[in-house]
Design an enzyme around this catalytic site. Structure first.
Site, PDB file in Angstrom:
ATOM      1  N   ASN A  13       9.876   1.693  -6.606  1.00  0.00           N
ATOM      2  CA  ASN A  13       9.114   2.949  -6.657  1.00  0.00           C
ATOM      3  C   ASN A  13      10.002   4.038  -6.063  1.00  0.00           C
ATOM      4  OD1 ASN A  13       7.340   5.045  -6.459  1.00  0.00           O
ATOM      5  ND2 ASN A  13       5.896   4.014  -5.083  1.00  0.00           N
ATOM      6  N   GLU A  52      -0.553  -3.611  -1.194  1.00  0.00           N
ATOM      7  CA  GLU A  52       0.291  -2.750  -0.365  1.00  0.00           C
ATOM      8  C   GLU A  52      -0.486  -2.310   0.866  1.00  0.00           C
ATOM      9  OE1 GLU A  52       3.886  -0.853  -2.301  1.00  0.00           O
ATOM     10  OE2 GLU A  52       2.244   0.531  -2.570  1.00  0.00           O
ATOM     11  N   HIS A 101      -1.606   4.253  -5.943  1.00  0.00           N
ATOM     12  CA  HIS A 101      -0.728   4.135  -4.769  1.00  0.00           C
ATOM     13  C   HIS A 101      -1.350   4.885  -3.594  1.00  0.00           C
ATOM     14  CE1 HIS A 101       2.687   4.475  -2.100  1.00  0.00           C
ATOM     15  NE2 HIS A 101       3.223   3.479  -2.768  1.00  0.00           N
TER      16      HIS A 101
END
Ligand code: 13P
Length: 257
Positions: free
Chosen positions: A12, A171, A101
């Protein structure tokens, strides 16, 4: 389930590099390192989520990886200014996208936004990496319920038949951009919980097969341990994917781990 060689190593780039010239140079060097690898790598050995404006240029020259976006818009096609929808990204060369995200969530993305983004992207047959992760942990494990609710809400507009192109990235927000990653054991426990949550949504067969990634302070030193002991099928990497030597070493170390 689409057949993808494992592990799935996703970089990323966030808002790096500053220029297209640097991005092109990076991809050329990365491909050269993949070609020179002593370890046999799959034909496509990496995924890189890059700034949208670079996608057509990088997709054109990248021979050993997939180029994708870091976000999509979930707005209806037509009269909305300043939004890029999945079909436009795909036709510009994107092979995949990230959605949800934590850095996008922190700028105001809601669960409803995510559900529209996921619906558009999966309807468009785009490989879609849904990112989920707790901000903090509590001893009772309530955060696991929060993660389950998050996935459920995010997928609420997606029909089951479209789940084949979905990848889940765990994450933990506390591990992103810092010095300390989750331990493989901590990762393993959450991956089990995420698979259980997906079994409730889409059935046990799907939950066993869906690919799950780990992200948050992945480095050259710890990358392999998540594949070996963390129960994941791949990694989502920020800073270490922005350094060609570190990223290529992770790719090489993890294949065959
Ligand atoms: P770091 O690897 O820099 O912690 O970033 C993780 C991340 O945000 C990947 O999406």
């Amino acid at each position: 389930m689409n057949k993808r060689p494992l592990p799935i190593i996703v970089g990323n780039w966030k808002t790096t590099p500053a220029t297209l010239a640097e991005a092109l140079k990076f991809i050329k060097q990365l491909d050269a390192k993949c070609v020179a690898s002593k370890k046999k790598l799959p034909k496509k050995a990496y995924y890189l989520a890059v700034p949208d404006i670079f996608i057509p240029f990088l997709a054109d020259i990248s021979k050993r990886g997939y180029i994708g976006s870091q976000n999509v818009s979930g707005v209806a096609p037509g009269q909305t200014t300043g939004a890029t929808i999945p079909s436009q990204l795909v036709s510009g060369g994107a092979d995949f996208t990230l959605i949800g995200h934590s850095e996008v969530r922190a700028r105001g993305e809601t669960a409803e936004d995510r559900s529209h983004k996921l619906a558009l992207s999966l309807q468009g047959k785009m490989t879609t990496v849904l990112c989920v992760g707790e901000e903090t942990r509590d001893k009772e494990g309530k955060y696991l319920g929060v993660l389950e609710a998050d996935i459920k809400k995010s997928l609420s507009l997606v029909t089951r038949s479209l789940f084949e192109n979905l990848i889940i990235a765990y994450e933990p927000v506390w591990a992103i951009g810092g010095k300390t990653a989750a331990t493989p054991q901590e990762c393993f426990e959450v991956v089990i919980a995420l698979r259980r949550a997906l079994a409730n949504i889409a059935g046990i067969d799907y939950a066993k097969k869906v690919h799950v990634l780990y992200g948050g302070t992945v480095t050259e030193d710890n990358a392999r341990t998540f594949i070996q002991d963390g129960g994941v099928d791949g990694l989502l990497i920020g800073r270490a994917s922005q350094d060609v030597a570190a990223f290529s070493n992770i790719i090489k170390n993890c294949h065959g781990a």
